[in-house]
Design a protein around this motif. Structure first.
Motif, PDB file in Angstrom:
ATOM      1  N   SER A  70      -0.188   8.188  16.585  1.00 50.27           N
ATOM      2  CA  SER A  70       0.002   8.509  15.174  1.00 50.27           C
ATOM      3  C   SER A  70      -0.791   7.545  14.302  1.00 50.27           C
ATOM      4  CB  SER A  70       1.484   8.452  14.788  1.00 50.27           C
ATOM      5  OG  SER A  70       2.228   9.413  15.513  1.00 50.27           O
ATOM      6  N   ILE A  71      -1.204   8.032  13.123  1.00 47.22           N
ATOM      7  CA  ILE A  71      -1.936   7.222  12.155  1.00 47.22           C
ATOM      8  C   ILE A  71      -1.221   7.317  10.817  1.00 47.22           C
ATOM      9  CG2 ILE A  71      -4.125   6.852  10.962  1.00 47.22           C
ATOM     10  CD1 ILE A  71      -5.546   8.167  13.270  1.00 47.22           C
ATOM     11  N   VAL A  72      -1.041   6.169  10.194  1.00 51.77           N
ATOM     12  CA  VAL A  72      -0.482   6.100   8.842  1.00 51.77           C
ATOM     13  C   VAL A  72      -1.571   5.587   7.912  1.00 51.77           C
ATOM     14  CG1 VAL A  72       1.216   5.013   7.342  1.00 51.77           C
ATOM     15  CG2 VAL A  72       1.873   5.738   9.638  1.00 51.77           C
ATOM     16  N   ALA A  73      -1.894   6.356   6.885  1.00 44.72           N
ATOM     17  CA  ALA A  73      -2.869   5.949   5.870  1.00 44.72           C
ATOM     18  C   ALA A  73      -2.128   5.831   4.546  1.00 44.72           C
ATOM     19  CB  ALA A  73      -4.002   6.968   5.772  1.00 44.72           C
ATOM     20  N   ASP A  74      -1.871   4.596   4.129  1.00 46.04           N
ATOM     21  CA  ASP A  74      -1.159   4.370   2.876  1.00 46.04           C
ATOM     22  C   ASP A  74      -1.978   3.451   1.977  1.00 46.04           C
ATOM     23  OD1 ASP A  74      -0.891   1.938   4.111  1.00 46.04           O
ATOM     24  OD2 ASP A  74       1.239   2.154   4.539  1.00 46.04           O
ATOM     25  N   GLU A  75      -1.333   2.850   0.966  1.00 47.80           N
ATOM     26  CA  GLU A  75      -2.068   2.024   0.011  1.00 47.80           C
ATOM     27  C   GLU A  75      -2.620   0.754   0.639  1.00 47.80           C
ATOM     28  OE1 GLU A  75       2.246   0.965   0.004  1.00 47.80           O
ATOM     29  OE2 GLU A  75       1.082   2.824  -0.201  1.00 47.80           O
ATOM     30  N   ALA A  76      -2.071   0.316   1.785  1.00 43.67           N
ATOM     31  CA  ALA A  76      -2.539  -0.906   2.429  1.00 43.67           C
ATOM     32  C   ALA A  76      -3.744  -0.672   3.328  1.00 43.67           C
ATOM     33  CB  ALA A  76      -1.407  -1.537   3.242  1.00 43.67           C
ATOM     34  N   GLY A  97     -10.738  -4.915  -7.169  1.00 48.00           N
ATOM     35  CA  GLY A  97     -11.969  -5.324  -7.822  1.00 48.00           C
ATOM     36  C   GLY A  97     -13.170  -5.341  -6.907  1.00 48.00           C
ATOM     37  N   LEU A  98     -13.108  -4.621  -5.800  1.00 50.87           N
ATOM     38  CA  LEU A  98     -14.217  -4.563  -4.856  1.00 50.87           C
ATOM     39  C   LEU A  98     -15.122  -3.380  -5.171  1.00 50.87           C
ATOM     40  CD1 LEU A  98     -12.229  -5.313  -1.571  1.00 50.87           C
ATOM     41  CD2 LEU A  98     -13.519  -6.926  -2.986  1.00 50.87           C
ATOM     42  N   GLU A  99     -16.297  -3.396  -4.584  1.00 47.92           N
ATOM     43  CA  GLU A  99     -17.264  -2.323  -4.829  1.00 47.92           C
ATOM     44  C   GLU A  99     -16.746  -1.018  -4.232  1.00 47.92           C
ATOM     45  OE1 GLU A  99     -21.951  -1.204  -3.891  1.00 47.92           O
ATOM     46  OE2 GLU A  99     -21.096  -3.119  -3.220  1.00 47.92           O
ATOM     47  N   VAL A 100     -16.750   0.027  -5.042  1.00 47.70           N
ATOM     48  CA  VAL A 100     -16.284   1.343  -4.606  1.00 47.70           C
ATOM     49  C   VAL A 100     -17.467   2.132  -4.074  1.00 47.70           C
ATOM     50  CG1 VAL A 100     -15.157   3.473  -5.342  1.00 47.70           C
ATOM     51  CG2 VAL A 100     -14.435   1.295  -6.299  1.00 47.70           C
ATOM     52  N   PRO A 101     -17.339   2.766  -2.914  1.00 51.55           N
ATOM     53  CA  PRO A 101     -18.454   3.550  -2.375  1.00 51.55           C
ATOM     54  C   PRO A 101     -18.822   4.684  -3.308  1.00 51.55           C
ATOM     55  CG  PRO A 101     -16.443   3.993  -1.146  1.00 51.55           C
ATOM     56  CD  PRO A 101     -16.158   2.831  -2.038  1.00 51.55           C
ATOM     57  N   PRO A 102     -20.100   5.078  -3.338  1.00 48.38           N
ATOM     58  CA  PRO A 102     -20.521   6.157  -4.250  1.00 48.38           C
ATOM     59  C   PRO A 102     -19.851   7.476  -3.907  1.00 48.38           C
ATOM     60  CG  PRO A 102     -22.253   5.655  -2.672  1.00 48.38           C
ATOM     61  CD  PRO A 102     -21.206   4.598  -2.506  1.00 48.38           C
ATOM     62  N   LEU A 103     -19.642   8.263  -4.948  1.00 46.19           N
ATOM     63  CA  LEU A 103     -19.053   9.582  -4.745  1.00 46.19           C
ATOM     64  C   LEU A 103     -20.031  10.480  -4.008  1.00 46.19           C
ATOM     65  CD1 LEU A 103     -17.335  10.257  -8.180  1.00 46.19           C
ATOM     66  CD2 LEU A 103     -16.188   9.976  -5.987  1.00 46.19           C
ATOM     67  N   ARG A 134     -10.890   4.590  -2.152  1.00 48.46           N
ATOM     68  CA  ARG A 134     -11.488   4.254  -3.438  1.00 48.46           C
ATOM     69  C   ARG A 134     -10.462   3.597  -4.371  1.00 48.46           C
ATOM     70  NH1 ARG A 134     -16.227   6.385  -4.890  1.00 48.46           N
ATOM     71  NH2 ARG A 134     -15.569   6.416  -7.078  1.00 48.46           N
ATOM     72  N   THR A 135      -9.262   4.118  -4.388  1.00 44.51           N
ATOM     73  CA  THR A 135      -8.226   3.550  -5.255  1.00 44.51           C
ATOM     74  C   THR A 135      -7.898   2.117  -4.865  1.00 44.51           C
ATOM     75  OG1 THR A 135      -7.274   5.749  -5.617  1.00 44.51           O
ATOM     76  CG2 THR A 135      -5.872   3.862  -6.083  1.00 44.51           C
ATOM     77  N   ALA A 136      -7.775   1.860  -3.555  1.00 44.45           N
ATOM     78  CA  ALA A 136      -7.432   0.518  -3.085  1.00 44.45           C
ATOM     79  C   ALA A 136      -8.554  -0.471  -3.387  1.00 44.45           C
ATOM     80  CB  ALA A 136      -7.141   0.548  -1.588  1.00 44.45           C
ATOM     81  N   LEU A 137      -9.801  -0.088  -3.175  1.00 47.56           N
ATOM     82  CA  LEU A 137     -10.914  -0.991  -3.456  1.00 47.56           C
ATOM     83  C   LEU A 137     -11.011  -1.293  -4.954  1.00 47.56           C
ATOM     84  CD1 LEU A 137     -13.742   0.302  -1.081  1.00 47.56           C
ATOM     85  CD2 LEU A 137     -12.097  -1.532  -0.707  1.00 47.56           C
ATOM     86  N   ALA A 138     -10.832  -0.269  -5.772  1.00 51.95           N
ATOM     87  CA  ALA A 138     -10.893  -0.479  -7.218  1.00 51.95           C
ATOM     88  C   ALA A 138      -9.770  -1.412  -7.679  1.00 51.95           C
ATOM     89  CB  ALA A 138     -10.798   0.859  -7.942  1.00 51.95           C
ATOM     90  N   ALA A 139      -8.588  -1.287  -7.083  1.00 48.62           N
ATOM     91  CA  ALA A 139      -7.464  -2.142  -7.472  1.00 48.62           C
ATOM     92  C   ALA A 139      -7.733  -3.607  -7.131  1.00 48.62           C
ATOM     93  CB  ALA A 139      -6.193  -1.668  -6.783  1.00 48.62           C
ATOM     94  N   TRP A 174      -8.030  -1.469   3.877  1.00 48.54           N
ATOM     95  CA  TRP A 174      -9.077  -0.700   3.200  1.00 48.54           C
ATOM     96  C   TRP A 174     -10.319  -1.537   2.931  1.00 48.54           C
ATOM     97  CZ3 TRP A 174      -8.758   4.067   4.002  1.00 48.54           C
ATOM     98  CH2 TRP A 174      -7.566   4.790   3.886  1.00 48.54           C
ATOM     99  N   ARG A 175     -10.165  -2.847   2.731  1.00 48.02           N
ATOM    100  CA  ARG A 175     -11.329  -3.679   2.434  1.00 48.02           C
ATOM    101  C   ARG A 175     -12.280  -3.775   3.627  1.00 48.02           C
ATOM    102  NH1 ARG A 175      -7.263  -7.520   3.395  1.00 48.02           N
ATOM    103  NH2 ARG A 175      -6.585  -7.370   1.227  1.00 48.02           N
ATOM    104  N   GLU A 176     -11.744  -3.508   4.848  1.00 53.89           N
ATOM    105  CA  GLU A 176     -12.599  -3.531   6.042  1.00 53.89           C
ATOM    106  C   GLU A 176     -13.275  -2.193   6.305  1.00 53.89           C
ATOM    107  OE1 GLU A 176     -10.140  -6.888   8.633  1.00 53.89           O
ATOM    108  OE2 GLU A 176     -10.289  -4.813   9.348  1.00 53.89           O
ATOM    109  N   VAL A 177     -12.813  -1.149   5.639  1.00 48.23           N
ATOM    110  CA  VAL A 177     -13.396   0.186   5.825  1.00 48.23           C
ATOM    111  C   VAL A 177     -14.583   0.332   4.894  1.00 48.23           C
ATOM    112  CG1 VAL A 177     -12.981   2.663   5.700  1.00 48.23           C
ATOM    113  CG2 VAL A 177     -11.166   1.140   6.506  1.00 48.23           C
TER     114      VAL A 177
END
Length: 249
Positions: free
Chosen positions: A120-126, A217-223, A210-215, A145-148
């Protein structure tokens, strides 16, 4: 007659023709078949045959019990995780390339990771966390998320099938590795998740990333361009249009 009626009638006609050909071949080749039957080894005694049949039944029974136990384990793990994480839980299927890439992200000398056939995989805010086990889930590994670095949809060949794959590019310990994740369908008898359900998970993970990186202050990948949702009807229409285009050439 409508196109659907033609499509449903054609297989029936083909099966009837094939059955008639098989019967005709059996009748025409009956002398050859009689000769082959005469050369077959003698049938074992009733005691031996009963023993073989019992062994076969025992093997099938053990196999069925193993499948039931594995299914119950997966359901118990998912229920336990759902109580803690809600709808953020998805089922996935272990593949050799995935486990190999996951271990490439480990420190040198670290104990290799092990995963069950279905995990199983859990993808949450962390971030993304991988779980194994049953009623008491065991965390195998997690990717904040910062490692992804990137999330994308791709495909891989498994035997004679082409499976949809969610690819995570993860950077850890100065290693940048693409981890292919095969999501499992919740429907009985289905192997891998595909079509709309698969792309819905990809979009959900991208949004959380994207939400986690923005929170932080890290660089968000391009859309990227929106991922199309391809239904069975759309795929059928596309195949028919290609067939007509080829016929017109």
């Amino acid at each position: 007659m409508s196109d659907d009626s033609r499509r449903s009638t054609a297989p029936t006609v083909l099966v009837g023709i094939a059955a008639a050909l098989v019967v005709a071949a059996l009748i025409a080749g009956s002398p050859i078949i009689d000769g082959l039957v005469a050369r077959l080894p003698a049938v074992p005694s009733s005691a031996s045959a009963s023993g073989v049949a019992m062994l076969c039944l025992l093997a099938v029974g053990i196999w069925c019990l193993a499948l039931l136990a594995r299914g119950a384990r997966v359901r118990a793990r998912r229920a336990a995780l759902a109580r803690r994480h809600g709808d953020d839980v998805v089922c996935a299927i272990r593949t050799g390339p995935m486990v190999q890439r996951m271990n490439e992200l480990r420190r040198e000398g670290a104990k290799p990771l092990r995963l069950g056939r279905r995990y199983s995989i859990v993808a949450d805010e962390a971030g993304i966390t991988l779980w194994d086990g049953g009623r008491r889930p065991r965390r195998v590994d997690s990717y904040p998320w910062r490692e992804v670095r990137n999330i994308r949809a791709d495909a891989m060949v498994a035997g004679t099938q082409v499976l949809a794959v969610l690819v995570l590019r993860v950077r850890r310990h100065k290693n940048s590795v693409e981890v292919p994740v095969v999501l499992a369908s919740e429907r009985p008898g289905r192997y891998a998740m595909s079509d709309a359900a698969f792309f819905a998970v990809v979009r959900d993970w991208k949004a959380k990333h994207r939400t986690a990186l923005a929170a932080e202050g890290l660089e968000v990948p391009p859309l990227t361009a929106p991922i199309p949702v391809i239904t069975a009807a759309m795929a059928r229409e596309d195949a028919e249009a290609r067939a007509l285009a080829l016929a017109a050439r």
